[in-house]
Design a protein around this motif. Structure first.
Motif, short mmCIF file in Angstrom:
data_model
loop_
_atom_site.label_atom_id
_atom_site.label_comp_id
_atom_site.label_asym_id
_atom_site.label_seq_id
_atom_site.Cartn_x
_atom_site.Cartn_y
_atom_site.Cartn_z
N GLU A 260 0.80 -1.22 0.00
CA GLU A 260 0.00 0.00 0.00
C GLU A 260 0.84 1.28 0.00
OE1 GLU A 260 -3.14 0.04 2.93
OE2 GLU A 260 -3.36 -2.15 2.83
N PHE A 261 2.04 1.21 0.56
CA PHE A 261 2.84 2.42 0.72
C PHE A 261 4.14 2.41 -0.09
CE2 PHE A 261 -0.04 2.55 4.23
CZ PHE A 261 -0.26 3.89 4.48
N GLY A 262 4.60 1.24 -0.50
CA GLY A 262 5.82 1.18 -1.29
C GLY A 262 7.10 1.04 -0.49
N PHE A 263 7.01 0.73 0.81
CA PHE A 263 8.22 0.47 1.58
C PHE A 263 8.91 -0.79 1.05
CE2 PHE A 263 6.00 3.18 4.64
CZ PHE A 263 7.04 3.95 5.15
N LEU A 264 10.23 -0.75 1.03
CA LEU A 264 11.02 -1.87 0.51
C LEU A 264 11.80 -2.59 1.61
CD1 LEU A 264 12.40 -0.15 -2.71
CD2 LEU A 264 10.49 -1.77 -2.54
N ARG A 265 11.60 -2.17 2.84
CA ARG A 265 12.41 -2.69 3.95
C ARG A 265 11.65 -2.42 5.24
NH1 ARG A 265 18.22 -3.52 4.60
NH2 ARG A 265 19.09 -2.61 6.51
N MET A 266 11.91 -3.23 6.28
CA MET A 266 11.20 -3.05 7.54
C MET A 266 12.08 -3.52 8.69
SD MET A 266 7.38 -4.43 8.50
CE MET A 266 6.83 -4.64 10.20
N TRP A 267 11.88 -2.87 9.83
CA TRP A 267 12.64 -3.23 11.03
C TRP A 267 12.05 -4.46 11.72
CZ3 TRP A 267 13.99 1.60 14.46
CH2 TRP A 267 14.76 2.48 13.71
N SER A 268 12.95 -5.21 12.34
CA SER A 268 12.57 -6.31 13.23
C SER A 268 13.23 -6.05 14.58
CB SER A 268 13.06 -7.65 12.67
OG SER A 268 13.16 -8.63 13.69
N ILE A 269 12.50 -6.34 15.66
CA ILE A 269 13.09 -6.22 17.00
C ILE A 269 12.90 -7.50 17.81
CG2 ILE A 269 13.00 -3.71 17.20
CD1 ILE A 269 10.34 -4.04 18.71
N TYR A 270 12.47 -8.56 17.14
CA TYR A 270 12.29 -9.85 17.81
C TYR A 270 12.56 -10.93 16.78
CZ TYR A 270 10.37 -13.07 21.28
OH TYR A 270 10.22 -14.06 22.24
N PRO A 271 13.25 -12.01 17.17
CA PRO A 271 13.69 -13.00 16.18
C PRO A 271 12.59 -13.56 15.28
CG PRO A 271 14.80 -13.39 18.27
CD PRO A 271 13.79 -12.29 18.52
N THR A 272 11.39 -13.79 15.84
CA THR A 272 10.34 -14.39 15.01
C THR A 272 9.78 -13.42 13.97
OG1 THR A 272 8.69 -13.80 16.69
CG2 THR A 272 9.63 -16.02 16.80
N GLN A 273 10.14 -12.14 14.07
CA GLN A 273 9.66 -11.17 13.09
C GLN A 273 10.46 -11.22 11.79
OE1 GLN A 273 9.87 -7.42 15.22
NE2 GLN A 273 7.77 -7.62 15.97
N ILE A 274 11.66 -11.74 11.84
CA ILE A 274 12.57 -11.68 10.69
C ILE A 274 11.98 -12.40 9.48
CG2 ILE A 274 14.82 -12.38 9.80
CD1 ILE A 274 15.91 -12.00 12.67
N GLN A 275 11.63 -13.68 9.64
CA GLN A 275 11.14 -14.44 8.51
C GLN A 275 9.81 -13.91 8.00
OE1 GLN A 275 13.06 -17.13 7.08
NE2 GLN A 275 11.64 -16.53 5.44
N ALA A 276 8.98 -13.41 8.92
CA ALA A 276 7.69 -12.86 8.50
C ALA A 276 7.88 -11.65 7.58
CB ALA A 276 6.87 -12.46 9.73
N ILE A 277 8.84 -10.79 7.92
CA ILE A 277 9.11 -9.61 7.09
C ILE A 277 9.67 -10.02 5.74
CG2 ILE A 277 10.56 -7.54 6.89
CD1 ILE A 277 10.35 -7.33 10.00
#
Length: 344
Positions: A260-277
């Motif tokens: 929806e916004f065109g972001f190409l990258r995202m922060w993770s602050i917890y290990p299980t968030q990495i693969q989801a991103i």
């Protein structure tokens, strides 16, 4: 007159015409758009950084690690913390050389000391340096100039990519100036500080979904960040998901940020968030297959127009598909072996 996009390699007794790589055929003389992993994982302590490095070995080079010298350093231990981070980034355990560092902000008395400690030791190896909490563009310009001066003083000649956190009213106001500063590679949206800076006008619920995407002030801020970043050849990076252990929420947030916004990258602050991103932001597999086939055909046709599945393609679509194929590569998507051999 047709311009043939080939190089000629001279050998004894004749010459051989070699296919031209898309970087040269499509972007010669231009600043290349950065192709970066879609996930940036933050870690502050030595224990968490080491754990992230271990995960990077297990999952492969599909995410960056940001070592936090700002929030990660306890008051009074800033120098020791920076030395620890420098040691880890310089170590053999950093096999993929995909580790960056966030230093203190412009108003903090230790930011220059962070640079003095880190750049001489890891200037050749650090993936990027993140600069937080600016309120005016001149602050980032001054910080970048200082980083350059320290690098030159220690005979470090490479460009050290700079990531800038957009988390204040002033940074958003001057975001186009910030995106145009030399060495800036990424604009990061710092949602929590940005919301706090509105003195209660934006409710705390909007630090989560759906409010973080739907509230007018946040919608405006994210849209402006992405527009300024992309117009200046800079990667826009989305804020974290606060719900640490809800993988589906991270997946949904990353999907909305990308689609929806065109972001190409995202922060993770917890290990299980990495693969989801990574999963949410990776290119569509069918598009990856099409990209490989289109680019191989284009290369065989000297980068002139072609037809693929009944559709016309030329240099404009070649650029799109080459960038997509590069993102697929850094995301670890399996691609056609012929395309992989030809382009990577």
């Amino acid at each position: 007159m047709k311009i043939v996009a080939r190089t000629v390699e001279y050998i004894p007794g004749g010459s051989v015409s070699l296919p031209v790589h898309p970087n040269k055929a499509l972007f010669e003389g231009e600043k290349p758009f950065p192709v970066l992993p879609s996930c940036e994982h933050f870690a502050g302590s030595e224990k968490l950084i080491s754990k992230a490095m271990q995960m990077q070995q297990e999952l492969g080079p599909v995410f960056d690690i940001t070592c936090d010298c700002e929030d990660g350093a306890a008051a009074g231990t800033e120098a020791e913390h920076a030395q620890m981070v420098a040691k880890l980034i310089a170590s053999d355990a950093n096999k993929h050389q995909m580790m960056g560092v966030r230093i203190h902000d412009y108003t903090h008395p230790h930011w220059q000391k962070d640079v003095d400690i880190l750049v001489p030791q890891i200037g050749e190896k650090v993936a990027y340096i993140t600069l937080p909490k600016c309120t005016e563009a001149f602050q980032i310009q001054e910080m970048v100039d200082y980083i350059k001066s320290v690098a030159i003083a220690h005979n470090i000649r490479r460009v050290i990519p700079i990531h800038v956190l957009i988390e204040t009213h002033g940074a958003l106001r001057e975001i186009w100036e910030l995106a145009a500063i030399d060495w800036v590679q990424v604009l990061d949206f710092g949602m929590m500080d940005f919301v706090s800076g509105h003195n209660g006008a934006i409710p705390a619920s909007c630090m989560r979904s759906p409010g973080q995407f739907d509230h007018a002030l946040l919608y405006r801020a994210k849209s402006e960040l992405v527009a300024a970043a992309l117009a200046n050849g800079v990667v826009p990076s989305h804020n974290v998901t606060l719900d640490l252990k809800n993988v589906q929420q991270t997946l949904d947030d990353a999907s909305r940020a990308r689609q929806e916004f065109g972001f190409l990258r995202m922060w993770s602050i917890y290990p299980t968030q990495i693969q989801a991103i990574v999963d949410a932001m990776k290119p569509d597999y069918q598009e990856v297959e099409d990209a490989g086939a289109i680019l191989l055909s284009a290369q065989a046709n000297d980068w002139g127009p072609i037809q693929h599945k009944g559709e016309l393609h030329d240099r404009a679509t070649y650029r799109y598909y080459w960038q997509l194929l590069q993102r697929a590569h850094v995301t670890g998507i399996t691609m056609d072996e012929q395309a992989k051999s030809a382009f990577f």
